[in-house]
Design an enzyme around this catalytic site. Structure first.
Site, PDB file in Angstrom:
ATOM      1  N   CYS A  48       2.178  -3.073  15.443  1.00 14.64           N
ATOM      2  CA  CYS A  48       2.097  -2.636  14.044  1.00 14.64           C
ATOM      3  C   CYS A  48       1.387  -3.689  13.193  1.00 14.64           C
ATOM      4  CB  CYS A  48       3.513  -2.391  13.515  1.00 14.64           C
ATOM      5  SG  CYS A  48       3.571  -2.068  11.734  1.00 14.64           S
TER       6      CYS A  48
ATOM      7  N   CYS B 145       6.709  -7.301   6.534  1.00 15.49           N
ATOM      8  CA  CYS B 145       7.848  -6.799   7.301  1.00 15.49           C
ATOM      9  C   CYS B 145       8.312  -7.895   8.242  1.00 15.49           C
ATOM     10  CB  CYS B 145       7.446  -5.558   8.104  1.00 15.49           C
ATOM     11  SG  CYS B 145       8.829  -4.751   8.955  1.00 15.49           S
TER      12      CYS B 145
ATOM     13  N   CYS C 225       7.131  -5.816  15.168  1.00 20.81           N
ATOM     14  CA  CYS C 225       6.705  -4.954  16.280  1.00 20.81           C
ATOM     15  C   CYS C 225       5.240  -5.291  16.602  1.00 20.81           C
ATOM     16  CB  CYS C 225       6.851  -3.480  15.906  1.00 20.81           C
ATOM     17  SG  CYS C 225       8.546  -3.048  15.438  1.00 20.81           S
TER      18      CYS C 225
ATOM     19  N   GLU D 209       0.821  -1.198   0.000  1.00 26.10           N
ATOM     20  CA  GLU D 209       0.000   0.000   0.000  1.00 26.10           C
ATOM     21  C   GLU D 209       0.862   1.258   0.000  1.00 26.10           C
ATOM     22  OE1 GLU D 209      -3.952  -1.570   2.308  1.00 26.10           O
ATOM     23  OE2 GLU D 209      -2.406  -0.684   3.544  1.00 26.10           O
TER      24      GLU D 209
ATOM     25  N   CYS E  64       3.574   8.402   1.360  1.00 30.30           N
ATOM     26  CA  CYS E  64       4.067   7.384   2.278  1.00 30.30           C
ATOM     27  C   CYS E  64       4.166   6.094   1.473  1.00 30.30           C
ATOM     28  CB  CYS E  64       3.068   7.257   3.427  1.00 30.30           C
ATOM     29  SG  CYS E  64       3.480   5.985   4.625  1.00 30.30           S
TER      30      CYS E  64
ATOM     31  N   CYS F 253      -0.421   5.689  10.107  1.00 26.46           N
ATOM     32  CA  CYS F 253       0.827   4.984  10.443  1.00 26.46           C
ATOM     33  C   CYS F 253       0.559   3.629  11.071  1.00 26.46           C
ATOM     34  CB  CYS F 253       1.690   5.768  11.405  1.00 26.46           C
ATOM     35  SG  CYS F 253       1.101   7.384  11.833  1.00 26.46           S
TER      36      CYS F 253
HETATM   37  N1  SAH Z   1       9.775  -0.146   9.555  1.00 26.75           N
HETATM   38  C1  SAH Z   1       9.914   1.288   9.615  1.00 26.75           C
HETATM   39  C2  SAH Z   1       8.938   2.056   8.756  1.00 26.75           C
HETATM   40  C3  SAH Z   1       7.474   1.647   8.763  1.00 26.75           C
HETATM   41  S1  SAH Z   1       6.418   2.089  10.088  1.00 26.75           S
HETATM   42  C4  SAH Z   1       9.845   1.760  11.035  1.00 26.75           C
HETATM   43  O1  SAH Z   1       9.422   0.995  11.892  1.00 26.75           O
HETATM   44  O2  SAH Z   1      10.243   2.885  11.298  1.00 26.75           O
HETATM   45  C5  SAH Z   1       6.301   3.832  10.157  1.00 26.75           C
HETATM   46  C6  SAH Z   1       6.055   4.346  11.584  1.00 26.75           C
HETATM   47  O3  SAH Z   1       4.747   3.977  12.066  1.00 26.75           O
HETATM   48  C7  SAH Z   1       7.036   3.762  12.589  1.00 26.75           C
HETATM   49  O4  SAH Z   1       7.504   4.772  13.441  1.00 26.75           O
HETATM   50  C8  SAH Z   1       6.179   2.765  13.323  1.00 26.75           C
HETATM   51  O5  SAH Z   1       6.712   2.449  14.570  1.00 26.75           O
HETATM   52  C9  SAH Z   1       4.857   3.487  13.394  1.00 26.75           C
HETATM   53  N2  SAH Z   1       3.738   2.618  13.727  1.00 26.75           N
HETATM   54  C10 SAH Z   1       3.599   1.316  13.433  1.00 26.75           C
HETATM   55  N3  SAH Z   1       2.438   0.831  13.908  1.00 26.75           N
HETATM   56  C11 SAH Z   1       1.814   1.856  14.511  1.00 26.75           C
HETATM   57  C12 SAH Z   1       0.571   1.997  15.171  1.00 26.75           C
HETATM   58  N4  SAH Z   1      -0.265   0.957  15.294  1.00 26.75           N
HETATM   59  N5  SAH Z   1       0.252   3.209  15.667  1.00 26.75           N
HETATM   60  C13 SAH Z   1       1.081   4.263  15.521  1.00 26.75           C
HETATM   61  N6  SAH Z   1       2.266   4.199  14.900  1.00 26.75           N
HETATM   62  C14 SAH Z   1       2.644   3.010  14.390  1.00 26.75           C
END
Ligand code: SAH
Length: 366
Positions: free
Chosen positions: A135, A128, A132, A108, A121, A359
């Site tokens: 996420c 991935c 995390c 996406e 974005c 995000c």
């Molecule tokens: N893998 C990279 C880029 C993708 S995520 C990274 O982790 O930085 C982009 C941003 O969104 C990251 O800062 C991530 O931690 C944040 N993010 C992921 N899941 C989220 C959620 N459920 N709520 C808010 N931010 C989130």
């Protein structure tokens, strides 16, 4: 493919590769590729201008190329992304696209138009491997790395829609690109650097977007941050910290079991020293998990007096998640503690939430 808690996947599964595309290649490589097809090398410049300046991939429209040449050169512009679904909100100024790649993998991208800028974005991997737990993308595991051209095409497609006046606000251009879609960009290093070069190189080599407008966001792959600092590409580095202490960060950002908070921050400060660019610290505020005042204090002490900006993101709860966003009063207290330490801080807007375009929500469900 789902992952066990804490499991990390660095190496993408071996898969068939997407077709070679103009945007994968440097100008020298394009000239060689054009020559291999039996055309004069200067055709590479013409083709590049059509693609990167006029955002055209349809050789039939390239009237400065002889018909026979068009046929041959079309081999360098294979279709890579197929739009499966478009969702929009904010009166059409936020648009999320679900793309199908040649092998069925789904990714996406999101376009966000603000009064003063347009941010795209983009995804760098299908899925991935960084796992995390808060996420959405992290839950599905890693399908495969994207190619440079697959990454670039997301932006070209948005740029085309803007140029054609399809996004409310009149014809426009992409000014900012953030690697905050699906994937961990530093785990697909080579292809991501190729895409960044295409973004920033002036036409006809690339799109001519300012490097200052490009942000690479990472969980903190320390060796890759060091490498990025040496590329001579002054892009903004965003570090997804989410916790100032190793005990909690080990669980929220499992890569922390490999590189600790102190190590990743050192790598970030070295990046800032080398590039003179402000580090963006990303911190998703999760109710009663990482939003205590003492953690704000600890974060403040770790980052004060550095070239830094803290970006607080109200958690977007993923479906079925036990976690939610912080209470407003806790968010305010967190901001105040950071300000007390003199740390620049903002709370990120949550644009695109209604279309799961915010995000961490890019999960490419079909
Ligand atoms: N893998 C990279 C880029 C993708 S995520 C990274 O982790 O930085 C982009 C941003 O969104 C990251 O800062 C991530 O931690 C944040 N993010 C992921 N899941 C989220 C959620 N459920 N709520 C808010 N931010 C989130």
């Amino acid at each position: 493919m789902s992952q066990q808690p804490g499991q990390l996947t660095f190496v993408a599964p071996r898969r068939a590769k997407p077709a070679r595309h103009l945007a994968d290649l440097t100008m020298a490589e394009r000239r060689a590729a054009v020559a291999e097809l039996g055309e004069k090398p200067f055709r590479a410049d013409q083709l590049s201008r059509h693609y990167f300046s006029h955002l055209t991939a349809d050789v039939a429209a390239m009237s400065d190329l002889p018909a026979a040449a068009r046929e041959k050169l079309s081999a360098l512009l294979p279709p890579l992304l197929t739009s499966v679904r478009e969702l929009s909100t904010d009166q059409g100024t936020t648009r999320k696209t679900l793309w199908r790649l040649f092998d069925g993998a789904l990714v996406e991208s999101v376009l966000m138009r603000y009064p003063d800028r347009v941010t795209m974005c983009v995804s760098s991997q299908a899925g991935c491997g960084m796992n995390c737990p808060f996420c959405a993308t992290g839950q599905a595991g890693l399908t495969r790395n994207m190619s440079t051209a697959e990454i670039v095409e997301q932006v070209v497609s948005g740029a085309r829609a803007l140029a054609a006046g399809e996004v409310p606000g009149g014809p426009g251009r992409v000014s900012n690109i953030v690697f905050m879609g699906m994937g961990e960009p530093m785990a697909n290093y080579k292809q991501v650097i190729g895409a960044v070069r295409r973004f920033v190189e002036p036409a006809p080599d690339g799109l001519g977007i300012s490097a200052r407008g490009v942000t690479v966001s990472t969980v903190g792959l320390v060796p890759a941050i060091g490498k990025l600092a040496d590329e001579g590409l002054p892009v903004t580095l965003a570090l997804s910290l989410h916790a100032p202490d190793d005990e909690l960060r080990d669980t929220l950002v499992p890569i922390n079991t490999r590189w600790k908070v102190a190590e990743v921050l050192d790598a970030a400060w070295a990046y800032a020293a080398k590039t003179k660019r402000r580090i963006s610290i990303e911190y998703a505020l999760i109710k009663d998990i990482n939003d205590q005042e003492w953690r704000a204090d600890l974060l403040g002490k770790l980052v004060k007096n550095k070239l830094v900006h803290v970006n607080l993101i109200p958690l977007n709860p993923t479906p079925g998640s036990k976690w939610t966003a912080s209470r407003p009063e806790d968010e305010r207290a967190f901001v105040r503690r950071l300000q007390f330490h003199g740390v620049p801080v903002t709370v990120r807007d949550t644009r695109g939430r209604e279309i799961d375009g915010a995000c961490g929500q890019l999960a490419a469900a079909e």
